[in-house]
Design a protein around this motif. Sequence first.
Motif, mmCIF file in Angstrom:
data_model
loop_
_atom_site.group_PDB
_atom_site.id
_atom_site.type_symbol
_atom_site.label_atom_id
_atom_site.label_comp_id
_atom_site.label_asym_id
_atom_site.label_seq_id
_atom_site.Cartn_x
_atom_site.Cartn_y
_atom_site.Cartn_z
ATOM 1 N N ARG A 106 -29.126 61.390 10.240
ATOM 2 C CA ARG A 106 -28.513 60.165 9.722
ATOM 3 C C ARG A 106 -27.890 60.409 8.348
ATOM 4 N NH1 ARG A 106 -32.269 57.130 11.176
ATOM 5 N NH2 ARG A 106 -33.608 57.177 9.340
ATOM 6 N N LEU A 107 -28.628 61.072 7.460
ATOM 7 C CA LEU A 107 -28.094 61.354 6.130
ATOM 8 C C LEU A 107 -26.897 62.305 6.198
ATOM 9 C CD1 LEU A 107 -31.325 61.697 3.957
ATOM 10 C CD2 LEU A 107 -29.653 59.845 3.920
ATOM 11 N N GLU A 108 -27.003 63.308 7.057
ATOM 12 C CA GLU A 108 -25.903 64.275 7.180
ATOM 13 C C GLU A 108 -24.632 63.603 7.686
ATOM 14 O OE1 GLU A 108 -24.655 68.246 9.761
ATOM 15 O OE2 GLU A 108 -26.728 67.517 9.821
ATOM 16 N N LEU A 109 -24.777 62.744 8.712
ATOM 17 C CA LEU A 109 -23.607 62.089 9.284
ATOM 18 C C LEU A 109 -23.019 61.051 8.335
ATOM 19 C CD1 LEU A 109 -24.789 61.717 12.985
ATOM 20 C CD2 LEU A 109 -23.013 63.251 12.105
ATOM 21 N N ILE A 110 -23.874 60.333 7.612
ATOM 22 C CA ILE A 110 -23.372 59.393 6.609
ATOM 23 C C ILE A 110 -22.603 60.152 5.530
ATOM 24 C CG2 ILE A 110 -24.080 57.845 4.738
ATOM 25 C CD1 ILE A 110 -26.310 56.840 6.587
ATOM 26 N N ASN A 111 -23.132 61.301 5.155
ATOM 27 C CA ASN A 111 -22.467 62.131 4.152
ATOM 28 C C ASN A 111 -21.072 62.546 4.615
ATOM 29 O OD1 ASN A 111 -22.074 63.622 1.822
ATOM 30 N ND2 ASN A 111 -23.462 65.272 2.394
ATOM 31 N N ARG A 112 -20.958 62.914 5.856
ATOM 32 C CA ARG A 112 -19.656 63.317 6.389
ATOM 33 C C ARG A 112 -18.741 62.114 6.608
ATOM 34 N NH1 ARG A 112 -20.376 66.296 11.571
ATOM 35 N NH2 ARG A 112 -18.133 66.628 11.322
ATOM 36 N N TRP A 113 -19.308 60.986 6.984
ATOM 37 C CA TRP A 113 -18.510 59.771 7.211
ATOM 38 C C TRP A 113 -17.921 59.213 5.917
ATOM 39 C CZ3 TRP A 113 -20.294 55.268 4.820
ATOM 40 C CH2 TRP A 113 -19.545 54.105 5.074
ATOM 41 N N ARG A 114 -18.651 59.311 4.811
ATOM 42 C CA ARG A 114 -18.317 58.566 3.591
ATOM 43 C C ARG A 114 -17.008 59.006 2.954
ATOM 44 N NH1 ARG A 114 -19.287 61.568 -1.257
ATOM 45 N NH2 ARG A 114 -20.294 63.543 -0.761
ATOM 46 N N GLY A 115 -16.531 60.224 3.257
ATOM 47 C CA GLY A 115 -15.282 60.672 2.663
ATOM 48 C C GLY A 115 -15.330 60.639 1.152
ATOM 49 N N THR A 116 -14.461 59.836 0.536
ATOM 50 C CA THR A 116 -14.374 59.768 -0.918
ATOM 51 C C THR A 116 -15.333 58.752 -1.529
ATOM 52 O OG1 THR A 116 -12.596 58.136 -0.768
ATOM 53 C CG2 THR A 116 -11.947 60.451 -0.872
ATOM 54 N N LEU A 117 -16.086 58.021 -0.710
ATOM 55 C CA LEU A 117 -17.005 57.021 -1.250
ATOM 56 C C LEU A 117 -18.139 57.695 -2.016
ATOM 57 C CD1 LEU A 117 -17.400 54.520 1.742
ATOM 58 C CD2 LEU A 117 -15.835 54.369 -0.198
ATOM 59 N N ARG A 118 -18.521 57.109 -3.133
ATOM 60 C CA ARG A 118 -19.594 57.661 -3.965
ATOM 61 C C ARG A 118 -20.929 56.969 -3.717
ATOM 62 N NH1 ARG A 118 -22.900 60.220 -6.226
ATOM 63 N NH2 ARG A 118 -23.015 60.886 -8.381
ATOM 64 N N TYR A 119 -20.890 55.720 -3.226
ATOM 65 C CA TYR A 119 -22.115 54.927 -3.070
ATOM 66 C C TYR A 119 -22.231 54.393 -1.652
ATOM 67 C CZ TYR A 119 -21.594 54.951 -8.144
ATOM 68 O OH TYR A 119 -21.420 55.339 -9.439
ATOM 69 N N VAL A 120 -23.439 54.483 -1.108
ATOM 70 C CA VAL A 120 -23.724 53.941 0.221
ATOM 71 C C VAL A 120 -24.992 53.095 0.129
ATOM 72 C CG1 VAL A 120 -24.261 54.458 2.628
ATOM 73 C CG2 VAL A 120 -22.648 55.912 1.372
ATOM 74 N N LEU A 121 -24.890 51.816 0.495
ATOM 75 C CA LEU A 121 -26.032 50.905 0.436
ATOM 76 C C LEU A 121 -26.901 51.041 1.673
ATOM 77 C CD1 LEU A 121 -24.314 49.738 -1.853
ATOM 78 C CD2 LEU A 121 -24.864 47.439 -1.018
ATOM 79 N N MET A 122 -28.212 50.997 1.472
ATOM 80 C CA MET A 122 -29.176 50.964 2.562
ATOM 81 C C MET A 122 -30.150 49.813 2.332
ATOM 82 S SD MET A 122 -30.024 54.924 3.511
ATOM 83 C CE MET A 122 -28.715 56.008 4.091
ATOM 84 N N ALA A 123 -30.656 49.244 3.418
ATOM 85 C CA ALA A 123 -31.390 47.981 3.347
ATOM 86 C C ALA A 123 -32.905 48.152 3.342
ATOM 87 C CB ALA A 123 -30.971 47.068 4.505
ATOM 88 N N HIS A 124 -33.417 49.147 2.621
ATOM 89 C CA HIS A 124 -34.865 49.278 2.511
ATOM 90 C C HIS A 124 -35.430 48.107 1.720
ATOM 91 C CE1 HIS A 124 -33.696 53.553 3.264
ATOM 92 N NE2 HIS A 124 -34.696 53.427 4.110
ATOM 93 N N THR A 125 -36.589 47.613 2.142
ATOM 94 C CA THR A 125 -37.173 46.402 1.586
ATOM 95 C C THR A 125 -38.541 46.665 0.978
ATOM 96 O OG1 THR A 125 -38.341 45.803 3.612
ATOM 97 C CG2 THR A 125 -36.037 45.088 3.419
ATOM 98 N N GLN A 126 -39.112 45.597 0.424
ATOM 99 C CA GLN A 126 -40.470 45.641 -0.107
ATOM 100 C C GLN A 126 -41.459 46.063 0.979
ATOM 101 O OE1 GLN A 126 -42.378 41.827 -1.397
ATOM 102 N NE2 GLN A 126 -41.951 42.621 -3.450
ATOM 103 N N ASP A 127 -41.223 45.609 2.204
ATOM 104 C CA ASP A 127 -42.094 45.981 3.323
ATOM 105 C C ASP A 127 -42.044 47.481 3.584
ATOM 106 O OD1 ASP A 127 -41.102 43.171 3.584
ATOM 107 O OD2 ASP A 127 -42.565 43.123 5.221
ATOM 108 N N ASP A 128 -40.854 48.058 3.495
ATOM 109 C CA ASP A 128 -40.719 49.507 3.705
ATOM 110 C C ASP A 128 -41.502 50.283 2.657
ATOM 111 O OD1 ASP A 128 -38.857 49.627 5.968
ATOM 112 O OD2 ASP A 128 -37.433 48.727 4.591
ATOM 113 N N VAL A 129 -41.473 49.804 1.414
ATOM 114 C CA VAL A 129 -42.226 50.470 0.350
ATOM 115 C C VAL A 129 -43.721 50.422 0.653
ATOM 116 C CG1 VAL A 129 -42.830 50.401 -2.100
ATOM 117 C CG2 VAL A 129 -40.472 49.989 -1.392
#
Length: 462
Positions: A106-129
């Motif tokens: 997932r991280l590798e593919l997001i990295n390749r997808w993002r192109g010139t984007l510097r920031y990618v938001l992910m929806a981790h929550t208090q529950d995930d912590v």
Amino acid sequence: MTDAPLDQRFADAMGQLLGPDFPSEIGLAVSGGGDSMAMLALCHNWTRVYGVRLWVVTIDHGLRPESADEARMVAEECAALGWPHATVRWDWDGTGNVMDAARRARLELINRWRGTLRYVLMAHTQDDVAETFLMRLSRGSGVRGLSAMAAKRDVGSSPSKDLEAEEYVGDIPKQWEIAKGGPGRSGTFQIVRPCLGMSRAELRHYLKTLKGRWVDDPSNENDAYLRARMRKLLPDLAEVGLDISTLSETAHRLARADTALRARACQVWKRIGSEGRVGSEPTGELLFDRDGFDRLERDTQMRLLADALRYTSSQTYAPREDALEALLDRILGGGGGTLHGCEVRMERDQLRVFREYNAVAGLETELTSVDGRMRLWDGRWRVTDLGQTGTRIRALGPDGWAQIAEKRGDSPPFHSARSLPSFWRDDQLVACTPLGFGNNAHTRLWPMGREMFNFAAFLLSH
């Protein structure tokens, strides 16, 4: 928890993480679950004020029959909101732990997808912590493992290639074209987690109020997965005071302690450590003064050793605590061993950490074209071809070591040098830049995929 509206809390979090000068474009990783769909809605409403353009990606792991339909649902919602979306497909090769493999992919593919984007938001929550805290606790993790995930952190390295047309469906951000002679892209990207202070229940309530859509992944209820089992424990733990908020707050306090311990390790490294070099050329080794290392408190020894292994092997995760403890005991007894694709030896005056030869012995690439392009070898050496087809890139090995016998000079010892990158034509060694052998500089250490990155910086950022 605050009584402020969720939209305001999201805006406040984005301001703290990315403000005050927001980027013109950001990426969102949206799976179709309640958390990520709520983040999409929150971010959409936020952009009305701040005018940031969104790009959305869904990684379809293909592990469930429903996953393709879920990705289409996300695409439909993005189209309704007016944002470009792409689905990127991953096919598991059936090896290793599927959940770990999916996370890395997932991280590798997001990295390749993002192109010139510097920031990618992910929806981790208090529950995930809270769930992660319990999972790590069950495995006997120390302070670092029990610490809350960071709200913003650098991830990955510069990908070696853009996404190809057959790998995705939809619209993707502007991609880098790999420049001749270099990677042509901007290093690591940052994962941003603006929902860490929000609970899963709050996000679902927000979606319900907006009459939004989402899907529930059945694997979240599957007891075969440790996270699902921990999630089911949370209601019982709440009855004795260990609710989601308490567990999350504890993890965040441990994260503060971890920051202090990172700073301590970095100070120690600057006093007793050095990165191996032959002249001006880095060899990729890490060296510690033996007496200085012996005198350290055990926690700092553990941290330095764990990070040395990660840095030298370019692996994302640290080794398990029990394996690390066992290796440290052998080291302090005057011995050494292998772990995490590295070898560690306690020598007369120093502790040496270097790449394990067996981890790279079969890693060989033949240059079938001469294009001057950068290539990565072993994930941490940036290699430029020699301008000759038929040249091979491989580990130096014992046969290469034998061919430079008269030119070793102040080279590292054989057991360390044999895992270095080298160029070959037939059975003839042409160059081994880290040892100063060959006419021109053809390899350059590129740890963790970053320019101008050293072990001190790694200690502070990981």
